[in-house]
Design a protein around this motif. Structure first.
Motif, PDB file in Angstrom:
ATOM      1  N   LEU A 145       0.809  -1.218   0.000  1.00 56.09           N
ATOM      2  CA  LEU A 145       0.000   0.000   0.000  1.00 56.09           C
ATOM      3  C   LEU A 145       0.838   1.261   0.000  1.00 56.09           C
ATOM      4  CD1 LEU A 145      -2.733  -1.062   2.580  1.00 56.09           C
ATOM      5  CD2 LEU A 145      -2.791  -1.229   0.110  1.00 56.09           C
ATOM      6  N   ALA A 146       2.144   1.152   0.214  1.00 59.67           N
ATOM      7  CA  ALA A 146       2.988   2.327   0.271  1.00 59.67           C
ATOM      8  C   ALA A 146       4.369   1.995  -0.214  1.00 59.67           C
ATOM      9  CB  ALA A 146       3.048   2.867   1.698  1.00 59.67           C
ATOM     10  N   ARG A 147       5.018   2.941  -0.921  1.00 61.27           N
ATOM     11  CA  ARG A 147       6.352   2.679  -1.470  1.00 61.27           C
ATOM     12  C   ARG A 147       7.412   3.636  -0.961  1.00 61.27           C
ATOM     13  NH1 ARG A 147       5.208   1.262  -7.845  1.00 61.27           N
ATOM     14  NH2 ARG A 147       3.775  -0.464  -7.464  1.00 61.27           N
ATOM     15  N   GLY A 148       7.044   4.738  -0.312  1.00 59.39           N
ATOM     16  CA  GLY A 148       8.028   5.669   0.196  1.00 59.39           C
ATOM     17  C   GLY A 148       8.666   6.484  -0.911  1.00 59.39           C
ATOM     18  N   ILE A 149       9.787   7.130  -0.584  1.00 59.27           N
ATOM     19  CA  ILE A 149      10.469   8.010  -1.539  1.00 59.27           C
ATOM     20  C   ILE A 149      11.918   7.577  -1.707  1.00 59.27           C
ATOM     21  CG2 ILE A 149       8.976  10.006  -1.179  1.00 59.27           C
ATOM     22  CD1 ILE A 149      10.895  11.031   0.897  1.00 59.27           C
ATOM     23  N   TRP A 159      15.810  17.176  -1.290  1.00 61.77           N
ATOM     24  CA  TRP A 159      15.519  15.938  -0.569  1.00 61.77           C
ATOM     25  C   TRP A 159      14.842  16.242   0.762  1.00 61.77           C
ATOM     26  CZ3 TRP A 159      14.500  11.097  -0.227  1.00 61.77           C
ATOM     27  CH2 TRP A 159      14.655  10.425   0.983  1.00 61.77           C
ATOM     28  N   ASP A 160      15.336  17.256   1.492  1.00 62.83           N
ATOM     29  CA  ASP A 160      14.707  17.626   2.757  1.00 62.83           C
ATOM     30  C   ASP A 160      13.249  18.018   2.563  1.00 62.83           C
ATOM     31  OD1 ASP A 160      17.112  17.153   3.963  1.00 62.83           O
ATOM     32  OD2 ASP A 160      17.695  19.260   4.127  1.00 62.83           O
ATOM     33  N   VAL A 161      12.980  18.745   1.473  1.00 60.12           N
ATOM     34  CA  VAL A 161      11.592  19.154   1.198  1.00 60.12           C
ATOM     35  C   VAL A 161      10.717  17.928   0.972  1.00 60.12           C
ATOM     36  CG1 VAL A 161      10.107  20.325  -0.469  1.00 60.12           C
ATOM     37  CG2 VAL A 161      12.195  21.434   0.327  1.00 60.12           C
ATOM     38  N   LEU A 162      11.209  16.959   0.200  1.00 54.88           N
ATOM     39  CA  LEU A 162      10.433  15.746  -0.062  1.00 54.88           C
ATOM     40  C   LEU A 162      10.183  14.952   1.214  1.00 54.88           C
ATOM     41  CD1 LEU A 162      11.930  14.444  -3.425  1.00 54.88           C
ATOM     42  CD2 LEU A 162       9.778  15.630  -3.049  1.00 54.88           C
ATOM     43  N   VAL A 163      11.206  14.892   2.094  1.00 58.81           N
ATOM     44  CA  VAL A 163      11.018  14.190   3.364  1.00 58.81           C
ATOM     45  C   VAL A 163       9.954  14.885   4.202  1.00 58.81           C
ATOM     46  CG1 VAL A 163      12.129  13.598   5.544  1.00 58.81           C
ATOM     47  CG2 VAL A 163      13.317  13.180   3.410  1.00 58.81           C
ATOM     48  N   THR A 164      10.002  16.216   4.236  1.00 57.37           N
ATOM     49  CA  THR A 164       9.001  16.964   4.997  1.00 57.37           C
ATOM     50  C   THR A 164       7.601  16.724   4.443  1.00 57.37           C
ATOM     51  OG1 THR A 164      10.646  18.673   5.491  1.00 57.37           O
ATOM     52  CG2 THR A 164       8.335  19.255   5.788  1.00 57.37           C
ATOM     53  N   LEU A 165       7.466  16.739   3.116  1.00 57.97           N
ATOM     54  CA  LEU A 165       6.161  16.488   2.500  1.00 57.97           C
ATOM     55  C   LEU A 165       5.688  15.059   2.784  1.00 57.97           C
ATOM     56  CD1 LEU A 165       6.629  18.233  -0.976  1.00 57.97           C
ATOM     57  CD2 LEU A 165       5.253  19.026   0.958  1.00 57.97           C
ATOM     58  N   ASP A 166       6.621  14.099   2.754  1.00 56.34           N
ATOM     59  CA  ASP A 166       6.238  12.722   3.026  1.00 56.34           C
ATOM     60  C   ASP A 166       5.777  12.564   4.473  1.00 56.34           C
ATOM     61  OD1 ASP A 166       6.213   9.919   1.979  1.00 56.34           O
ATOM     62  OD2 ASP A 166       7.555   9.617   3.675  1.00 56.34           O
ATOM     63  N   ARG A 167       6.480  13.234   5.405  1.00 56.62           N
ATOM     64  CA  ARG A 167       6.050  13.184   6.800  1.00 56.62           C
ATOM     65  C   ARG A 167       4.687  13.833   6.975  1.00 56.62           C
ATOM     66  NH1 ARG A 167      11.598  15.011   9.934  1.00 56.62           N
ATOM     67  NH2 ARG A 167      12.629  12.973   9.931  1.00 56.62           N
ATOM     68  N   ALA A 168       4.461  14.953   6.267  1.00 54.46           N
ATOM     69  CA  ALA A 168       3.167  15.621   6.363  1.00 54.46           C
ATOM     70  C   ALA A 168       2.052  14.732   5.824  1.00 54.46           C
ATOM     71  CB  ALA A 168       3.203  16.945   5.595  1.00 54.46           C
ATOM     72  N   ALA A 209       2.066  11.417   5.749  1.00 55.87           N
ATOM     73  CA  ALA A 209       1.847  10.342   6.715  1.00 55.87           C
ATOM     74  C   ALA A 209       1.076  10.853   7.937  1.00 55.87           C
ATOM     75  CB  ALA A 209       3.183   9.735   7.138  1.00 55.87           C
ATOM     76  N   SER A 210       1.435  12.057   8.405  1.00 53.51           N
ATOM     77  CA  SER A 210       0.729  12.628   9.559  1.00 53.51           C
ATOM     78  C   SER A 210      -0.728  12.907   9.222  1.00 53.51           C
ATOM     79  CB  SER A 210       1.425  13.920  10.004  1.00 53.51           C
ATOM     80  OG  SER A 210       2.749  13.670  10.418  1.00 53.51           O
ATOM     81  N   GLU A 211      -0.970  13.396   8.000  1.00 47.67           N
ATOM     82  CA  GLU A 211      -2.342  13.663   7.587  1.00 47.67           C
ATOM     83  C   GLU A 211      -3.151  12.371   7.519  1.00 47.67           C
ATOM     84  OE1 GLU A 211      -4.740  15.925   3.952  1.00 47.67           O
ATOM     85  OE2 GLU A 211      -2.586  15.562   3.827  1.00 47.67           O
ATOM     86  N   ALA A 212      -2.515  11.294   7.020  1.00 37.88           N
ATOM     87  CA  ALA A 212      -3.215  10.011   6.950  1.00 37.88           C
ATOM     88  C   ALA A 212      -3.535   9.494   8.353  1.00 37.88           C
ATOM     89  CB  ALA A 212      -2.363   8.995   6.192  1.00 37.88           C
ATOM     90  N   ARG A 213      -2.561   9.613   9.287  1.00 31.88           N
ATOM     91  CA  ARG A 213      -2.821   9.167  10.658  1.00 31.88           C
ATOM     92  C   ARG A 213      -3.907  10.006  11.309  1.00 31.88           C
ATOM     93  NH1 ARG A 213       2.892   8.589  10.678  1.00 31.88           N
ATOM     94  NH2 ARG A 213       3.112  10.651  11.617  1.00 31.88           N
ATOM     95  N   LEU A 214      -3.885  11.322  11.048  1.00 30.57           N
ATOM     96  CA  LEU A 214      -4.910  12.195  11.622  1.00 30.57           C
ATOM     97  C   LEU A 214      -6.285  11.852  11.070  1.00 30.57           C
ATOM     98  CD1 LEU A 214      -5.717  14.621  13.339  1.00 30.57           C
ATOM     99  CD2 LEU A 214      -5.143  16.103  11.408  1.00 30.57           C
ATOM    100  N   ALA A 215      -6.343  11.596   9.752  1.00 29.08           N
ATOM    101  CA  ALA A 215      -7.628  11.234   9.154  1.00 29.08           C
ATOM    102  C   ALA A 215      -8.156   9.926   9.740  1.00 29.08           C
ATOM    103  CB  ALA A 215      -7.482  11.120   7.638  1.00 29.08           C
ATOM    104  N   ALA A 216      -7.242   8.946   9.929  1.00 27.65           N
ATOM    105  CA  ALA A 216      -7.665   7.670  10.523  1.00 27.65           C
ATOM    106  C   ALA A 216      -8.148   7.867  11.956  1.00 27.65           C
ATOM    107  CB  ALA A 216      -6.506   6.670  10.481  1.00 27.65           C
ATOM    108  N   THR A 217      -7.441   8.723  12.713  1.00 26.77           N
ATOM    109  CA  THR A 217      -7.854   8.996  14.091  1.00 26.77           C
ATOM    110  C   THR A 217      -9.210   9.678  14.134  1.00 26.77           C
ATOM    111  OG1 THR A 217      -5.543   9.190  14.776  1.00 26.77           O
ATOM    112  CG2 THR A 217      -7.194  10.149  16.225  1.00 26.77           C
ATOM    113  N   GLN A 218      -9.415  10.656  13.257  1.00 22.60           N
ATOM    114  CA  GLN A 218     -10.702  11.337  13.208  1.00 22.60           C
ATOM    115  C   GLN A 218     -11.821  10.381  12.814  1.00 22.60           C
ATOM    116  OE1 GLN A 218      -9.749  14.504  10.476  1.00 22.60           O
ATOM    117  NE2 GLN A 218      -9.354  15.970  12.123  1.00 22.60           N
TER     118      GLN A 218
END
Length: 397
Positions: free
Chosen positions: A18-22, A186-195, A197-206
């Motif tokens: 379901l996920a491949r990362g960067i 690369w740092d920007v992509l990591v930040t976007l990937d973390r965001a 993932a955080s958005e997905a976790r927040l949506a699941a929590t909600q």
């Protein structure tokens, strides 16, 4: 029994990702930086060979440059992990890289008489480190100033004869910025990937909070009604048994309503793709010791999960309860206008076709409401359940 479509596949356990990362982006960044370093080594080697045809310069500048480039790879790998853990310096690896850079820059720079080449490897090592945001800007500025100043020094020396003075100046001005820009991307992509993932976790929590709220409201309402009905029945039974029994029947009906409401709520919020549902059924049967043959259509996730999902769960439970535990077969195929699901297992000869009990009757009713067909039969020593649902059911429901 019709033969399965040639397009069917047999994915092994854990094959559905379901996920491949960067990771691919990271290796692109590493490759780009190493390519820039090798291009620089090639340019310096060309200058060295033009000045010295003995081959020693080729060995020192060229081969030594390849060794220096290889020594920066651990720093890049450390940079990726430091992005995850925060800014920091892996001093043992840094020490090795600095020693190689000093040795290569000192020998190669002295051989062809270039101060810029002598400083460039060490400057590159420090540019590759994961500095804090404010410190990184200052490091880039200092590195640029050093390389530009040394380029101006080289332009006044015999080494630079025939080379325009602005060529090494531009090279010195651009190198730190290009490298840091790649790392910044690369740092920007990591930040976007973390965001993400955080958005997905927040949506699941909600979503879980919303489900919990709905379950609380539904059960709270029904339980309060049931409590009142039972209390009223308790008061009426001594004096008016008939009225008390009416309240008990009403309480039982309220229990059924609560159970059906909870089932409907769970079905509404269930969002497991049908392909994952089939993979879970296959893994569950395999874990129970059955030999499982699974042929799943590649577009399984497009099938109407609201209709077929409960069927898959109920028939899997039926196989576990009433099968002989030897083997099972799961097939999901698509025809021109329908989806066809078949589950077969080795049946106990003493069992009747209706051994599945009320569960299969519920499946029959559900599929009938969806406009599909349900069939159960015994083929030799197998008990087979075949279900078809219209492909349009996914849109209608």
């Amino acid at each position: 029994m019709s033969s399965p479509s040639p397009a069917l596949s047999d994915p092994g356990p854990g094959a559905r990702q379901l996920a491949r990362g960067i990771t691919a982006t990271w290796w692109y960044t590493v490759t780009a930086i190493l390519f820039i370093e090798l291009m620089l080594v090639g340019a310096w080697t060309g200058i060295a060979v033009a000045r010295d045809f003995s081959g020693v310069s080729l060995l020192v500048v060229g081969v030594g440059g390849i060794v220096w480039t290889a020594s920066t790879l651990p720093l890049l790998i450390d940079y990726r992990h430091r992005v995850d853990a925060g800014p920091g310096v892996a001093w043992p690896r840094l020490l090795v890289a600095v020693v190689v850079a000093l040795a290569y820059g000192g020998v190669a720079g002295a051989m062809i008489g270039s101060w810029q080449l002598a400083a460039m490897p060490v400057v590159q090592v420090f540019v590759l480190l994961s500095w804090p945001r404010g410190v990184r800007v200052r490091v880039v500025v200092v590195a640029t100033v050093i390389l530009v100043a040394l380029a101006l020094v080289d332009s006044a020396m015999a080494f630079a004869a025939g080379i325009p003075w602005w060529v090494p100046v531009i090279y010195g001005a651009m190198l730190p910025g290009i490298i840091v820009s790649s790392l910044w991307w690369w740092d920007v992509l990591v930040t976007l990937d973390r965001a993400r993932a955080s958005e997905a976790r927040l949506a699941a929590t909600q979503e879980r909070l919303r489900v919990a709220t709905d379950v609380h409201d539904l059960q709270g309402h029904h339980l309060q009604v049931i409590a009142l009905q039972l209390e009223l029945a308790e008061r009426l039974l001594p004096t008016d048994p008939q009225a008390g029994m009416e309240q008990l029947r009403a309480a039982r009906a309220s229990v059924d309503d609560a159970r059906q409401g909870t089932r409907d709520l769970a079905t509404r919020f269930r969002s497991v793709p049908l392909g994952d549902e089939l993979a879970n059924a296959r893994d569950l049967l395999a874990a129970a010791g059955l030999t499982v043959e699974a042929r799943i259509h590649p577009d399984a996730d497009a099938a109407p999960a609201a209709d077929l999902g409960p069927v898959i769960r109920e028939t899997t439970t039926n196989v576990l309860r009433h099968g002989r535990g030897g083997h099972a077969r799961l097939i999901l195929d698509r025809t021109a206008d329908a989806w066809r699901y078949e589950v077969a297992n080795d049946a106990d000869p003493a069992a009747e076709d209706g051994a599945g009990g009320s569960g299969l009757e519920g499946v029959r009713r559900r599929i009938g409401e969806a406009g599909g067909t349900f069939e159960q039969r015994r083929d030799a020593d197998e008990f087979v359940v075949t279900v078809t649902v219209p492909a349009r059911a996914e849109i209608v429901r």
